[in-house]
Write a protein that holds these residues in place. Structure first.
Motif, PDB file in Angstrom:
ATOM      1  N   VAL A  77      48.850-103.383  47.463  1.00 50.82           N
ATOM      2  CA  VAL A  77      48.771-101.917  47.564  1.00 50.82           C
ATOM      3  C   VAL A  77      48.745-101.265  46.177  1.00 50.82           C
ATOM      4  O   VAL A  77      47.986-100.320  45.945  1.00 50.82           O
ATOM      5  CB  VAL A  77      49.965-101.361  48.381  1.00 50.82           C
ATOM      6  CG1 VAL A  77      49.967 -99.850  48.384  1.00 50.82           C
ATOM      7  CG2 VAL A  77      49.921-101.865  49.793  1.00 50.82           C
ATOM      8  N   GLU A  78      49.560-101.791  45.265  1.00 44.68           N
ATOM      9  CA  GLU A  78      49.666-101.187  43.922  1.00 44.68           C
ATOM     10  C   GLU A  78      48.311-101.169  43.212  1.00 44.68           C
ATOM     11  O   GLU A  78      47.972-100.201  42.532  1.00 44.68           O
ATOM     12  CB  GLU A  78      50.663-101.968  43.056  1.00 44.68           C
ATOM     13  CG  GLU A  78      52.091-101.941  43.551  1.00 44.68           C
ATOM     14  CD  GLU A  78      52.845-100.699  43.085  1.00 44.68           C
ATOM     15  OE1 GLU A  78      52.538-100.192  41.997  1.00 44.68           O
ATOM     16  OE2 GLU A  78      53.720-100.234  43.844  1.00 44.68           O
ATOM     17  N   GLU A  79      47.571-102.277  43.376  1.00 44.36           N
ATOM     18  CA  GLU A  79      46.245-102.392  42.743  1.00 44.36           C
ATOM     19  C   GLU A  79      45.301-101.294  43.278  1.00 44.36           C
ATOM     20  O   GLU A  79      44.614-100.620  42.513  1.00 44.36           O
ATOM     21  CB  GLU A  79      45.681-103.760  43.128  1.00 44.36           C
ATOM     22  CG  GLU A  79      44.747-104.390  42.148  1.00 44.36           C
ATOM     23  CD  GLU A  79      44.456-105.819  42.591  1.00 44.36           C
ATOM     24  OE1 GLU A  79      43.571-105.987  43.459  1.00 44.36           O
ATOM     25  OE2 GLU A  79      45.115-106.743  42.086  1.00 44.36           O
ATOM     26  N   ALA A  80      45.300-101.129  44.591  1.00 46.66           N
ATOM     27  CA  ALA A  80      44.449-100.097  45.206  1.00 46.66           C
ATOM     28  C   ALA A  80      44.906 -98.707  44.766  1.00 46.66           C
ATOM     29  O   ALA A  80      44.091 -97.831  44.450  1.00 46.66           O
ATOM     30  CB  ALA A  80      44.507-100.226  46.727  1.00 46.66           C
ATOM     31  N   ALA A  81      46.225 -98.522  44.711  1.00 43.46           N
ATOM     32  CA  ALA A  81      46.780 -97.209  44.342  1.00 43.46           C
ATOM     33  C   ALA A  81      46.413 -96.852  42.900  1.00 43.46           C
ATOM     34  O   ALA A  81      46.161 -95.688  42.589  1.00 43.46           O
ATOM     35  CB  ALA A  81      48.291 -97.210  44.522  1.00 43.46           C
ATOM     36  N   ARG A  82      46.346 -97.859  42.028  1.00 41.23           N
ATOM     37  CA  ARG A  82      45.985 -97.583  40.631  1.00 41.23           C
ATOM     38  C   ARG A  82      44.562 -97.021  40.547  1.00 41.23           C
ATOM     39  O   ARG A  82      44.274 -96.121  39.774  1.00 41.23           O
ATOM     40  CB  ARG A  82      46.123 -98.859  39.787  1.00 41.23           C
ATOM     41  CG  ARG A  82      46.561 -98.562  38.369  1.00 41.23           C
ATOM     42  CD  ARG A  82      47.087 -99.793  37.627  1.00 41.23           C
ATOM     43  NE  ARG A  82      48.173-100.459  38.294  1.00 41.23           N
ATOM     44  CZ  ARG A  82      48.153-101.749  38.690  1.00 41.23           C
ATOM     45  NH1 ARG A  82      47.100-102.491  38.490  1.00 41.23           N
ATOM     46  NH2 ARG A  82      49.203-102.275  39.280  1.00 41.23           N
ATOM     47  N   GLU A  83      43.676 -97.548  41.372  1.00 40.55           N
ATOM     48  CA  GLU A  83      42.293 -97.026  41.374  1.00 40.55           C
ATOM     49  C   GLU A  83      42.251 -95.590  41.883  1.00 40.55           C
ATOM     50  O   GLU A  83      41.527 -94.752  41.357  1.00 40.55           O
ATOM     51  CB  GLU A  83      41.395 -97.919  42.235  1.00 40.55           C
ATOM     52  CG  GLU A  83      41.129 -99.264  41.613  1.00 40.55           C
ATOM     53  CD  GLU A  83      39.986 -99.979  42.305  1.00 40.55           C
ATOM     54  OE1 GLU A  83      38.962 -99.340  42.609  1.00 40.55           O
ATOM     55  OE2 GLU A  83      40.131-101.181  42.551  1.00 40.55           O
ATOM     56  N   LEU A  84      43.050 -95.311  42.902  1.00 41.77           N
ATOM     57  CA  LEU A  84      43.088 -93.936  43.416  1.00 41.77           C
ATOM     58  C   LEU A  84      43.699 -93.006  42.369  1.00 41.77           C
ATOM     59  O   LEU A  84      43.225 -91.876  42.170  1.00 41.77           O
ATOM     60  CB  LEU A  84      43.888 -93.885  44.726  1.00 41.77           C
ATOM     61  CG  LEU A  84      44.044 -92.509  45.370  1.00 41.77           C
ATOM     62  CD1 LEU A  84      42.691 -91.836  45.620  1.00 41.77           C
ATOM     63  CD2 LEU A  84      44.823 -92.602  46.683  1.00 41.77           C
ATOM     64  N   TYR A  85      44.705 -93.491  41.677  1.00 43.77           N
ATOM     65  CA  TYR A  85      45.331 -92.722  40.593  1.00 43.77           C
ATOM     66  C   TYR A  85      44.275 -92.336  39.544  1.00 43.77           C
ATOM     67  O   TYR A  85      44.208 -91.189  39.103  1.00 43.77           O
ATOM     68  CB  TYR A  85      46.463 -93.568  39.985  1.00 43.77           C
ATOM     69  CG  TYR A  85      46.964 -93.101  38.643  1.00 43.77           C
ATOM     70  CD1 TYR A  85      47.958 -92.138  38.544  1.00 43.77           C
ATOM     71  CD2 TYR A  85      46.420 -93.610  37.459  1.00 43.77           C
ATOM     72  CE1 TYR A  85      48.404 -91.699  37.310  1.00 43.77           C
ATOM     73  CE2 TYR A  85      46.857 -93.182  36.225  1.00 43.77           C
ATOM     74  CZ  TYR A  85      47.842 -92.229  36.150  1.00 43.77           C
ATOM     75  OH  TYR A  85      48.274 -91.787  34.928  1.00 43.77           O
ATOM     76  N   GLU A  86      43.429 -93.312  39.166  1.00 44.23           N
ATOM     77  CA  GLU A  86      42.372 -93.036  38.161  1.00 44.23           C
ATOM     78  C   GLU A  86      41.438 -91.930  38.646  1.00 44.23           C
ATOM     79  O   GLU A  86      41.036 -91.053  37.892  1.00 44.23           O
ATOM     80  CB  GLU A  86      41.511 -94.288  37.933  1.00 44.23           C
ATOM     81  CG  GLU A  86      42.154 -95.347  37.081  1.00 44.23           C
ATOM     82  CD  GLU A  86      41.394 -96.677  37.199  1.00 44.23           C
ATOM     83  OE1 GLU A  86      40.282 -96.701  37.774  1.00 44.23           O
ATOM     84  OE2 GLU A  86      41.945 -97.677  36.735  1.00 44.23           O
TER      85      GLU A  86
END
Ligand code: ATP
Ligand code: AMP
Ligand code: MG
Length: 196
Positions: A183-192
């Protein structure tokens, strides 16, 4: 159409992990920038109207209402959400295609897409077998059980629907993979995308 682009619309089929990825990305924004991002859940906005009218008991019943009723409630929710997106940074948690007993209902029809006028339409995707398992393992919801092949078709159709909504609005389309346990990996992309 709103003149600024404050909204990111996050879409993906039921159980793919939209709400989980959004919550994690919003926590990252808060931690790194001490900034709030408003999360507007389209289904919740529709549910408020549907409960007021005594049409359903829970959110998972709405996609089985007559499609004319769903469209009417969708319009009211879309207008309320677009109004909030005029003045602040928002994430809209929703769907591009809702599977009803009478076929797919477009989640971002022209009048909703143009009113929100998003900067980006995010499409969260995952392995179809993982999605089937996430649905059956989540006791908090009454999601439809679907064959893995049906989930694959639904995900493919969502790509077309995301592109169609982006064509109406000039938004970018970003596919974010929500891999099992990542989840963290996906969330980092959304954060960007949020901070772009
Ligand atoms: P809906 O459209 O029905 O609201 P959703 O896309 O918002 O669904 P979530 O409620 O965020 O989906 O997630 C569904 C389930 O999958 C939850 O139990 C969640 O904890 C789990 N989940 C989400 N992402 C992952 C992941 N990367 N790995 C494992 N489990 C996950
Ligand atoms: P969710 O919690 O995201 O699964 O949303 C709950 C329910 O709200 C969905 O199953 C749909 O019935 C409805 N919904 C959410 N977004 C939309 C939309 N854009 N258009 C129509 N119905 C929607
Ligand atoms: Mg959700």
């Amino acid at each position: 159409m709103s003149s600024t682009r404050n909204a990111v619309i996050v879409t993906g089929i039921p159980g793919v992990g939209k709400t989980t990825v959004i919550d994690t990305a919003v926590a990252m924004v808060k931690e790194k920038h001490n900034e709030e991002v408003a999360v507007l859940n389209f289904g919740t906005a529709m549910l408020e109207v549907a409960l007021e009218r005594n049409l359903v008991k829970d959110r998972d019943e709405m996609r089985r209402l007559p499609t004319a009723v769903q469209r009417e409630i969708q319009k009211l929710a879309g207008e309320a959400i677009a109004k909030r997106a005029e003045s602040m940074r928002v994430i809209v948690d929703t769907h591009t295609l809702i599977q009803t007993p009478n076929g797919f209902l477009i989640g971002l029809p022209e009048w909703v897409a143009r009113a929100i006028s998003p900067k980006t339409i995010v499409l969260v995707e995952a392995d179809s077998a993982d999605i089937a398992k996430r649905r059956s393992d989540d006791p908090t919801r009454a999601r439809d059980a679907q064959m893995v092949e049906e989930i694959e078709t639904h995900q493919l159709m969502c790509r077309s629907a995301a592109v169609a909504a982006a064509t109406l609005t000039g938004a970018t389309v970003r596919i974010i993979k929500n891999r099992q346990g990542k989840v963290e990996e996906a969330a980092r992309e959304l954060y960007e995308t949020l901070m772009e």
